[in-house]
Design an enzyme around this catalytic site. Structure first.
Site: not given
Ligand code: DMJ
Length: 444
Positions: A109, A113, A236, A352
């Site tokens: 994270e 971020r 993912d 997404e």
């Molecule tokens: C974000 O922090 C990123 O896109 C991550 O890959 C998946 N979760 C969140 C958004 O849904």
């Protein structure tokens, strides 16, 4: 694609002004909604990680703030031309942000971020202090790579470098390359690129005989702990970064990762059923179907398929994405796609689905993707807007809200909505790769 553009141009002359002005209006509306959310943060949570939009207060992820919202939102402000807001965010970041804290953070994270946000801020704004902060953070995160296999631990203490969470997942191990690779590009220190690549290759080498990866793995022993394969949360963005790392760095090893997995995803996970085309779940070793669930996080895949050149599959899956959105006027976290029944009702303001509509619109110029984006944006305003900002939904079926506004709402959801409606000059998709948190990084 060229033919589609010519047809669009030929037909578009008569209706272009009306479409143009509608796009302009939508671009402006998204910007105003971004300002509404940012002003809520400013008024009620200034200096903290995130806004709590219902209680009109703020919260931190850990014992001190790491300024998640301002760092994550900064490049969106630049793209939207919100220069005053960008200036105040910058001042806050340079006066308050320190990574010298004795607590454990999520390596993934914080990388996507904060490291991603600081790197794109540096590239777009040019202030050297962004890269100094990014390098300091990158060095504090490096101990996460010190495992027997080279795959990362889930958590690392920012001051001591001690690590936790030996059982990790492909998304958290394989979604570091773009940020650490870009850090090498700007600092000249190859340790960042090499560490992230080693982690990703170590994961790839542990794929099954049928070229799938599972949900959790022990980074010391290299043994899989949960062998369910899917494209949802916990896996993912590993696939996303395989393709995007190749596009960004031109390193053929990443192309190999994508090209190995992609046919397996199509063979074992892609599921064409009466309700549409989805990605289901299967055992990574046998390929046997384990579940027919899909959700908001899975909706990123059409965007990646567009980048890979598979527009046909991207379009089919995006139809399903939009069906999932329309089922309750806002998408759920989980859906059984054979019965079209919600299995997990929350909606934490995820990007997404709009992100994939954006990629498809840029690739095809088909106005149906603009329309999808418009519908999705309007439902956000209708169901998630509050007096103090935007709130997640605890339940998409009842529209009950919850007291959270994740920083990715400003970093991603509103950015992709804005870019979908805005002119191409705002950002040339051929020159940038977005990290998984929608921070654009230059290809060169
Ligand atoms: C974000 O922090 C990123 O896109 C991550 O890959 C998946 N979760 C969140 C958004 O849904």
């Amino acid at each position: 694609m060229k033919k589609a553009i010519l047809v669009f141009l030929a037909l578009g002359i008569a209706c272009a002004p009306q479409k143009k002005s509608e796009k302009e209006q939508l671009t402006e509306q998204v910007k105003q909604e971004f300002l509404h959310a940012w002003n809520g943060y400013k008024e009620h949570a200034w200096g903290m990680d995130a806004l709590k939009p219902l209680s009109k207060s703020g919260k931190n992820w850990y014992d001190a703030s790491l300024l998640m919202t301002p760092v994550d939102a900064f490049d969106t402000m630049l793209l939207m031309g919100l220069d005053e807001e960008a200036e105040e965010a910058k001042e806050l970041i340079f006066s308050e942000l320190s990574f010298d804290h004795d607590f454990y953070v999520s390596n993934f994270e914080i990388t996507i971020r904060l490291l991603g946000g600081l790197l794109s801020a540096y590239e777009m704004d040019g202030d050297e202090r962004f890269i100094e902060l990014a390098e300091d953070l990158g060095r504090r995160l490096l101990p996460a790579f010190d495992s027997e296999t080279g795959m990362t631990y889930g958590r690392v203490n920012l001051r001591s470098g001690e690590t936790q969470w030996q059982v990790n997942n492909p998304a958290e191990i394989g979604t570091l390359m773009i940020e650490f690779g870009t850090l090498t590009k700007h600092t000249g220190d190859s340790v960042f690129y090499n560490s992230a690549k080693k982690a990703m290759m170590a994961l790839y080498e542990r794929r099954s005989d049928i070229d799938l990866v599972g949900t959790t793995i022990d980074v010391e022993t290299g043994e899989w702990q949960n062998t369910e394969a899917h494209i949802s949360g916990m896996i993912d963005s590993y696939y996303e970064y395989a393709l995007k790392s190749w596009l960004l760095f031109g390193d053929e090893d990443f192309r190999k990762i994508w090209e190995t997995h992609e046919p397996a995803l199509e063979k074992y996970l892609l599921d064409e059923v009466a309700s549409g085309t989805w990605y289901g779940r299967a055992d990574m070793n046998t390929g046997e179907r384990t579940a027919t669930t899909y959700g908001a996080l899975d909706a990123f895949m059409p965007g990646v398929l567009v980048l890979a050149g598979d527009i046909e599959t991207a379009e089919k899956v995006q139809e399903s994405n939009f069906k999932m959105w329309q089922l309750h006027d806002i998408e759920p976290e989980g859906l059984d796609y054979t019965e079209m029944k919600v299995t997990w009702a929350g909606y934490p303001l995820r990007p997404e689905n709009i992100e994939s509509a954006y990629y498809l619109y840029k690739a095809t110029e088909d106005e149906k993707y603009l329309e999808m984006g418009k519908v999705m944006f309007q439902s956000l305003v209708e169901y998630c807007r509050t007096e103090a900002g935007y709130a997640a939904l605890a339940d998409v079926t009842t529209k009950e809200k919850s007291d959270d506004m994740e920083s990715f709402f400003l970093a991603e959801t509103l950015k992709y909505a804005y870019l979908l409606f805005a002119d191409d000059e705002v950002l040339d998709l051929d020159k940038y790769v977005f990290n998984t948190e929608a921070h654009p990084l230059r290809i060169d």
